[in-house]
Motif scaffolding. Sequence first.
Motif, PDB file in Angstrom:
ATOM      1  N   LEU A  98      -4.654  -6.674  -2.498  1.00  0.00           N
ATOM      2  CA  LEU A  98      -5.299  -5.877  -1.446  1.00  0.00           C
ATOM      3  C   LEU A  98      -4.587  -4.538  -1.276  1.00  0.00           C
ATOM      4  CD1 LEU A  98      -7.457  -5.965   0.781  1.00  0.00           C
ATOM      5  CD2 LEU A  98      -5.744  -6.982   2.291  1.00  0.00           C
ATOM      6  N   GLY A  99      -3.258  -4.580  -1.197  1.00  0.00           N
ATOM      7  CA  GLY A  99      -2.476  -3.354  -1.006  1.00  0.00           C
ATOM      8  C   GLY A  99      -2.634  -2.388  -2.162  1.00  0.00           C
ATOM      9  N   SER A 142       1.036   3.636  -3.153  1.00  0.00           N
ATOM     10  CA  SER A 142       0.489   4.993  -2.973  1.00  0.00           C
ATOM     11  C   SER A 142       1.486   6.035  -3.450  1.00  0.00           C
ATOM     12  CB  SER A 142       0.167   5.257  -1.498  1.00  0.00           C
ATOM     13  OG  SER A 142      -0.945   4.527  -1.090  1.00  0.00           O
ATOM     14  N   ALA A 152      -5.156  -2.223  -4.441  1.00  0.00           N
ATOM     15  CA  ALA A 152      -6.525  -1.681  -4.505  1.00  0.00           C
ATOM     16  C   ALA A 152      -6.709  -0.589  -3.450  1.00  0.00           C
ATOM     17  CB  ALA A 152      -7.546  -2.798  -4.324  1.00  0.00           C
ATOM     18  N   ALA A 153      -6.175  -0.828  -2.250  1.00  0.00           N
ATOM     19  CA  ALA A 153      -6.278   0.177  -1.182  1.00  0.00           C
ATOM     20  C   ALA A 153      -5.509   1.442  -1.556  1.00  0.00           C
ATOM     21  CB  ALA A 153      -5.742  -0.394   0.135  1.00  0.00           C
ATOM     22  N   ALA A 154      -4.330   1.276  -2.164  1.00  0.00           N
ATOM     23  CA  ALA A 154      -3.530   2.437  -2.572  1.00  0.00           C
ATOM     24  C   ALA A 154      -4.256   3.245  -3.641  1.00  0.00           C
ATOM     25  CB  ALA A 154      -2.163   1.973  -3.099  1.00  0.00           C
ATOM     26  N   PHE A 180       0.830  -1.207   0.000  1.00  0.00           N
ATOM     27  CA  PHE A 180       0.000   0.000   0.000  1.00  0.00           C
ATOM     28  C   PHE A 180       0.862   1.252   0.000  1.00  0.00           C
ATOM     29  CE2 PHE A 180      -3.360   2.863   1.067  1.00  0.00           C
ATOM     30  CZ  PHE A 180      -2.879   3.696   2.064  1.00  0.00           C
ATOM     31  N   TRP A 230      -9.656   9.265  -2.264  1.00  0.00           N
ATOM     32  CA  TRP A 230      -9.511  10.079  -1.058  1.00  0.00           C
ATOM     33  C   TRP A 230      -8.397  11.111  -1.168  1.00  0.00           C
ATOM     34  CZ3 TRP A 230     -10.322   4.624   0.392  1.00  0.00           C
ATOM     35  CH2 TRP A 230     -11.654   4.390   0.723  1.00  0.00           C
ATOM     36  N   ALA A 290      -7.514   3.455  -4.138  1.00  0.00           N
ATOM     37  CA  ALA A 290      -8.621   4.175  -3.491  1.00  0.00           C
ATOM     38  C   ALA A 290      -8.083   5.358  -2.693  1.00  0.00           C
ATOM     39  CB  ALA A 290      -9.399   3.232  -2.581  1.00  0.00           C
ATOM     40  N   HIS A 291      -6.975   5.168  -1.986  1.00  0.00           N
ATOM     41  CA  HIS A 291      -6.385   6.234  -1.169  1.00  0.00           C
ATOM     42  C   HIS A 291      -5.985   7.433  -2.035  1.00  0.00           C
ATOM     43  CE1 HIS A 291      -2.404   7.823   0.506  1.00  0.00           C
ATOM     44  NE2 HIS A 291      -3.338   8.388   1.225  1.00  0.00           N
TER      45      HIS A 291
END
Lengths: 381, 116
Positions: free
Chosen positions: A307-308, A42, A310-312, A38, A319, A314-315
């Motif tokens: 997972l990492g 990111s 996809a979260a990055a 992540f 966001w 979205a971040h």
Amino acid sequence: MRAAFERRRHLLDFAVASLLRRPAKNVGLIVVYALVVFLLASVMLFGTAVRREASAVLDAAPEIAAQAMKMGRHDMSTADDVAALKGLRGVRRVEPRLWGYLWDSAGAANYTLKVPTANETGLTVAKGESIIGEGVARARKVSPGKMLFLVSPAGKFLKTKVKAVLPSTTALVSTDLVLVEEGDFRAFFELPPAVWTDVALTVTNPREVTTIAEKASVKLPGHRFVTRADMIRTTEALFSWREGLALALLGGALVAFAILAFDKASGLSAEERREIGILKAIGWETSDVILMKLWEGLLISLAAFLLGFAAAYAHVFLWSASLFEPVLKGWSTLYPRFPLTPEIDALELATLAVLTVVPYVAAIQVPIWRTATADPDVVMR
Amino acid sequence: MTAISPNARREPMRGSTRAAALFTVLAGAFLAALAHAGLSGGTAAVRQAETRALVAELGLTDLALFTEARYTRNPSLADLHSAFQDGPLTFEHFPSGSLVAPPHDLGRGRIETPAE
């Protein structure tokens, strides 16, 4: 074919069962692993997006900006300087510009005051009017129709009526702008009539930018010439994720991950060795043991990577990279609210996948191979 | 057809089925991200065109990301004697300096004499 598929599927069943026998440890491992991915993803996504945004919008920046220098500090350009630049062959337009900085104690922020030049589309301001960026509007809580009061360091007072607020979609380049009329600007900063902050040059043939900059530097040796390519390169250097603070963050995350992988590579736990010994004792082939453990490693690393990442994503894009904002903001009190263009670079994605998945899977194969090829009786003891 | 007793135990889900289900969800999220990136081009193009028009009209040269000091606001036009003008190893006052890399051509200047 079906038998081979079923064989592999049974190995996968056993791998999943083995992972589920130690749920806390393996979930914790996936979480930490995903956190590393992540962080790396990111920084990578944010850096790429900002660099691409900068290239896309600064592609319309002045081709050459000429600044007068005196004793290594920025100086004002005069009418003679402008005339000299107009005489250069290959220069289509010479545009003297007036702009400067102002520390506003009321908003506790730095603004960029600028005089818009006469252009076809016409962002025009009359005397006593101003057009402001969305950040200025937020900091001073003003809107179109309201009055904006500014005080210069010399104590000069400027009162303008806000004519408009620049679109928030352009905040990345305009958040701190205050556009005022030339007479107001000169009176506010106590500037004489025929001086300008710098001069923007438009050339006839874009391929001759460097040549014209060189010729101009011979004609005006006291000036320095910044080309559009220099401006874009500056922003690229700022956000190259291999450099500066991003490297410090990555370095910490990579060191933590290397420790994790080394811990795995340095040996298996007694329970894991006993498990492999039992499998060998009941007739498992060495290749099946290694394949089963490979499945375990792949399941963990691929799950963590997906997972990492996809979260990055979205971040950064949903966001607005809010975790990085305190770092990027620094001491700024005026920070633009800007959406970034979602973009994924295939090469960087592949590099991230290779750097995060392959080392982990490779690291765990070494002790497994050592244990799987040893005598089961010795291993079980 | 043999009737199934209500008391018969259900076969637990196979590990490979569970793994496939998990990866379907994760891969779905990953592909959704790719699709979102691909489909966002239109809106972004409109926004970038608006920003480019403003940059062209006003002759802007840098992004307005670091407004804390004059030499961080326009790094490409900063004074030569300003903090960290030559790179992050020079004296810096703000966190912005840790994001700035040394210029690529630092130290590669040369003196050229015109051919006689």
